[in-house]
Design an enzyme around this catalytic site. Sequence first.
Site, PDB file in Angstrom:
ATOM      1  N   GLU A 112      49.744  44.053  39.315  1.00 27.26           N
ATOM      2  CA  GLU A 112      49.223  44.729  38.264  1.00 27.26           C
ATOM      3  C   GLU A 112      47.818  44.878  38.453  1.00 27.26           C
ATOM      4  O   GLU A 112      46.804  44.334  37.786  1.00 27.26           O
ATOM      5  CB  GLU A 112      49.173  43.365  37.135  1.00 27.26           C
ATOM      6  N   PRO A 113      47.409  46.032  39.236  1.00 21.46           N
ATOM      7  CA  PRO A 113      46.102  46.221  39.682  1.00 21.46           C
ATOM      8  C   PRO A 113      45.368  46.977  38.405  1.00 21.46           C
ATOM      9  O   PRO A 113      45.967  47.880  37.688  1.00 21.46           O
ATOM     10  CB  PRO A 113      46.197  47.226  40.806  1.00 21.46           C
ATOM     11  N   ARG A 128      40.984  47.103  38.113  1.00 23.75           N
ATOM     12  CA  ARG A 128      39.941  47.344  38.852  1.00 23.75           C
ATOM     13  C   ARG A 128      40.030  48.360  39.871  1.00 23.75           C
ATOM     14  O   ARG A 128      39.453  49.437  39.976  1.00 23.75           O
ATOM     15  CB  ARG A 128      39.106  46.255  39.259  1.00 23.75           C
ATOM     16  N   CYS A 131      17.643  45.206  23.050  1.00 18.35           N
ATOM     17  CA  CYS A 131      16.509  44.047  22.643  1.00 18.35           C
ATOM     18  C   CYS A 131      16.922  42.798  23.456  1.00 18.35           C
ATOM     19  O   CYS A 131      17.044  41.943  22.789  1.00 18.35           O
ATOM     20  CB  CYS A 131      16.347  43.748  21.350  1.00 18.35           C
ATOM     21  N   GLY A 164      44.123  41.846  40.657  1.00 20.67           N
ATOM     22  CA  GLY A 164      42.942  41.264  41.113  1.00 20.67           C
ATOM     23  C   GLY A 164      42.408  41.688  42.638  1.00 20.67           C
ATOM     24  O   GLY A 164      41.412  41.103  42.846  1.00 20.67           O
TER      25      GLY A 164
HETATM   26  N1  LLP Z   1      46.710  41.140  35.429  1.00 16.73           N
HETATM   27  C1  LLP Z   1      46.455  40.213  34.503  1.00 16.73           C
HETATM   28  C2  LLP Z   1      47.233  39.143  34.039  1.00 16.73           C
HETATM   29  C3  LLP Z   1      44.919  40.101  34.219  1.00 16.73           C
HETATM   30  O1  LLP Z   1      44.584  39.068  33.312  1.00 16.73           O
HETATM   31  C4  LLP Z   1      44.143  40.926  34.923  1.00 16.73           C
HETATM   32  C5  LLP Z   1      42.681  40.885  34.608  1.00 16.73           C
HETATM   33  C6  LLP Z   1      44.804  41.936  35.576  1.00 16.73           C
HETATM   34  C7  LLP Z   1      45.839  41.994  35.888  1.00 16.73           C
HETATM   35  C8  LLP Z   1      43.868  43.082  36.416  1.00 16.73           C
HETATM   36  O2  LLP Z   1      42.832  42.331  37.181  1.00 16.73           O
HETATM   37  P1  LLP Z   1      42.139  43.608  38.197  1.00 16.73           P
HETATM   38  O3  LLP Z   1      43.094  44.265  39.182  1.00 16.73           O
HETATM   39  O4  LLP Z   1      41.286  44.543  37.264  1.00 16.73           O
HETATM   40  O5  LLP Z   1      41.317  42.371  38.633  1.00 16.73           O
HETATM   41  N2  LLP Z   1      35.840  41.560  32.964  1.00 16.73           N
HETATM   42  C9  LLP Z   1      35.822  41.029  34.434  1.00 16.73           C
HETATM   43  C10 LLP Z   1      37.309  41.220  34.717  1.00 16.73           C
HETATM   44  C11 LLP Z   1      38.493  40.220  34.091  1.00 16.73           C
HETATM   45  C12 LLP Z   1      39.764  40.449  34.453  1.00 16.73           C
HETATM   46  C13 LLP Z   1      40.727  39.825  33.561  1.00 16.73           C
HETATM   47  N3  LLP Z   1      42.201  40.110  34.040  1.00 16.73           N
HETATM   48  C14 LLP Z   1      35.247  42.013  35.287  1.00 16.73           C
HETATM   49  O6  LLP Z   1      34.373  42.795  34.604  1.00 16.73           O
HETATM   50  O7  LLP Z   1      35.001  41.836  36.349  1.00 16.73           O
END
Ligand code: LLP
Length: 453
Positions: free
Chosen positions: A311-312, A314, A382, A269
């Site tokens: 759990e990174p 993004r 479209c 996150g």
């Molecule tokens: N762990 C779990 C259980 C998750 O559900 C997620 C993301 C992550 C880790 C990784 O999160 P991050 O570090 O990438 O923020 N499609 C959306 C983002 C959805 C994220 C879903 N879960 C977007 O494009 O912003």
Amino acid sequence: MGFDTLNEPIPEEPVDPNADLSSVLPLTAEIRDGRLWIGGVDMVELAREAGTALYVMDEDQIRHQLREFRKWTTYHWKDVETVYAAKAFTCKEMCRVVHDEGCMILCASGGELAIALAAGVPASRVQCHGNNKTPAEIREAVEARVDRIVADSLLELERISSAAVEAGVKQPVLLRITPGIKPDTHGYIQTGQEDSKFGFGLNHGLAMEAAKRACELPGIDFAGLHMHIGSQIFALQSYTKAIEVMVEFMAEVQRETDCPVRDLDVGGGIGIKYGLADEPSTIEDFGKIVVDGIKHECERHGLAVPRILIEPGRAVVANAGVTLYTVGTMKDVPGIRTYVAIDGGMTDNIRPALYGARYECLVANKADQPRTQVVTIAGKHCETGDLIAKDVPIQDVETGDILAVCATGAYCRSMASNYNQQVRPGVVFVRDGEWRFVVRRETYDDLMRCDVG
Ligand code: LLP
């Protein structure tokens, strides 16, 4: 700027045409002879040779980010695992890079697991989660002997146990808990609040019931707890608050069951910089807040510090990526705006349409020129909402220019579609002056591959 402000009208204040875009571009980005180069590769030349639309990713930056997460978490506690969330971007080569950097892989589906295993990543370095894993996905994960399955419901616990008994093993399991914290981010990507389809809530004893059940079931080795409060989070206090809640619950579980909580997984996150005004926190601060926070809370409750997992997704890949497009038609709507159409759009980047996400852009072949024009970058699909960037500053753009959209390494390729039967772009890794496709561009044949007859 947080996600919830992304849909607001653009402020009237003039944008600095000479603003430096390096903070949203990959680390190896540079301007040479007026052109954008990444990883020692000329983006204009690459677009010509490899074709557009094209995702380009800086392999050095991906490796750098993974190392930063490892460094700044293990700096504070020896037993921390960085588990890369494959949903942000995955393919076999990406899995190999993650494994090579000593990180684990988090899979959200049977498909992501299949890719990680096909890449040669040992199942012991893979974890699986998801709010409704199918019985087949559970079986696949158990039979592969993945390190952890994160269970989301009582039904899943029963199913994991049965699959494990059948396979003659005890499957290590984490329980996904919703700590009741709403982080400061777009509502669609908040996941830790009580009203959520994910995990076990702490109210009404649901989480404790799950912990007790996990300790009893014959196929389950109850290994610990998991949370994931949301995505693109800037304010780290949300983690501090959630950790307080989680460690408190850990203490209750220790009191009420015989099962030691060996793992505490705080999810992903951490936010990244999409726009020049965004001010995400650093990985160093994230590591300190999370790891020190857990250590501090464990000490307060007299608990041993567990293995910590992060759990990174993004933050590992977003800024490592750019998407290259070729500019096609341009349309001036007098007194309103100028549309600049590109050879891609919502099929390769759904995020502006889905979340109102904003991106910075530049003309790769005019990278040294000031961004004096304001235009709207439109896709070729479209849908009126098929815009990649609305009212953005850009160089004096013309048909045939190569447009680079910054920070598209996360949740673009992985959320791509074939709408209008658009072929999905390939992915190129650049490094040390060399480039290679890690995912090739689709062909028309790919579009018909699943047709029967
Ligand atoms: N762990 C779990 C259980 C998750 O559900 C997620 C993301 C992550 C880790 C990784 O999160 P991050 O570090 O990438 O923020 N499609 C959306 C983002 C959805 C994220 C879903 N879960 C977007 O494009 O912003």
